[in-house]
Motif scaffolding. Structure first.
Motif, PDB file in Angstrom:
ATOM      1  N   PHE A 114       1.015   0.939   5.276  1.00 37.67           N
ATOM      2  CA  PHE A 114       2.113   0.251   5.671  1.00 37.67           C
ATOM      3  C   PHE A 114       3.376   1.272   5.918  1.00 37.67           C
ATOM      4  N   CYS A 115       3.662   1.453   7.079  1.00 35.40           N
ATOM      5  CA  CYS A 115       4.757   2.416   7.518  1.00 35.40           C
ATOM      6  C   CYS A 115       5.913   1.596   8.158  1.00 35.40           C
ATOM      7  N   LEU A 148       5.292   4.328  -4.276  1.00 34.09           N
ATOM      8  CA  LEU A 148       6.237   3.446  -3.779  1.00 34.09           C
ATOM      9  C   LEU A 148       7.588   4.338  -3.820  1.00 34.09           C
ATOM     10  N   SER A 149       7.720   5.512  -3.836  1.00 37.87           N
ATOM     11  CA  SER A 149       8.757   6.162  -3.970  1.00 37.87           C
ATOM     12  C   SER A 149       9.641   6.118  -2.696  1.00 37.87           C
ATOM     13  N   SER A 150       9.192   5.984  -1.594  1.00 40.99           N
ATOM     14  CA  SER A 150      10.056   6.050  -0.333  1.00 40.99           C
ATOM     15  C   SER A 150      10.113   4.423   0.173  1.00 40.99           C
ATOM     16  N   GLU A 176      -1.102   3.114   1.090  1.00 43.80           N
ATOM     17  CA  GLU A 176       0.384   3.734   1.340  1.00 43.80           C
ATOM     18  C   GLU A 176       1.431   2.706   1.771  1.00 43.80           C
ATOM     19  N   PHE A 177       2.318   3.041   1.145  1.00 43.42           N
ATOM     20  CA  PHE A 177       3.725   2.378   1.517  1.00 43.42           C
ATOM     21  C   PHE A 177       4.854   3.283   1.850  1.00 43.42           C
ATOM     22  N   ASN A 178       4.806   3.547   3.131  1.00 43.08           N
ATOM     23  CA  ASN A 178       5.858   4.657   3.847  1.00 43.08           C
ATOM     24  C   ASN A 178       7.080   4.050   4.103  1.00 43.08           C
ATOM     25  N   ASN A 179       8.181   4.287   3.691  1.00 38.11           N
ATOM     26  CA  ASN A 179       9.443   3.905   3.744  1.00 38.11           C
ATOM     27  C   ASN A 179       9.524   2.429   4.417  1.00 38.11           C
TER      28      ASN A 179
END
Length: 195
Positions: A117-118, A158-160, A137-140
């Protein structure tokens, strides 16, 4: 903007391109889309237990439809709307969601492998009771008030992403990667108070 044409789809197997159309059948089950490209398409029908293999969706609207129990393999959603879309009990492998609005979407009871998920908005979405989760992945992305209940978060980063108000079970936090600003939100699930 061009006017869209209403079409019906083949009930068995579909391939090729769908451009600038509205798919408006009542309810369809067990349909297969293989090597399809959907560009500026609106789908207003339930596609239960369907298969999407090697497909790309660009600038499409699949909001408020039921795609539960479906299979997604090597699929890309780019600049799409899946607002309130029912995706529960589905299987996702090698799927990319980029710059896609997915508020209130439901992925519960699904199998997820190699999914990105970008820059997506997944506010109030549900990822509950995920049967298998591997390399997500969860990007931004935004996961404000999302639910991830009874789902392992081991090796999930989940850091971004914005996770304000996210709902998570404390027993499933092991291995979750967050940034130091998110820690204050997550630590409350462990019954710890910060003064």
């Amino acid at each position: 903007m061009q006017n869209k044409t209403y079409i019906s789809i083949n009930k068995d197997k579909n391939s090729g391109n769908f451009n600038n159309v509205i798919i408006n059948d009542t309810k369809i089950r067990d349909i297969e889309f293989n090597d399809c490209e959907f560009i500026n398409v609106t789908i207003n029908t339930e596609l239960l237990n369907s298969s999407f293999i090697d497909c790309t969706f660009k600038n499409c609207d699949l909001s408020n439809i039921n795609l539960s129990e479906s299979l997604f393999r090597r699929v890309k959603f780019i600049d799409c709307k899946l607002l309130g879309t029912e995706l529960s009990a589905s299987s996702f492998k090698d799927v990319t969601f980029k710059n896609t609005l997915m508020n209130y979407s439901n992925f519960s009871y699904s199998k997820i492998e190699n999914v990105e998920f970008c820059e997506c908005i997944l506010d109030n979405s549900s990822f509950n009771y995920i049967e298998r989760i591997k390399n997500i992945e969860f990007n931004n992305s935004s996961l404000i008030d999302a639910e991830i209940i009874n789902t392992s978060l081991n090796k999930v980063d989940l850091s971004s992403s914005n996770i304000t108000g996210i709902k998570i079970n404390p027993s499933y936090l092991k291995g979750l990667c967050i940034n130091m600003f998110q820690a204050a939100d997550i630590i409350s699930y462990l019954g710890i108070k910060i003064r």
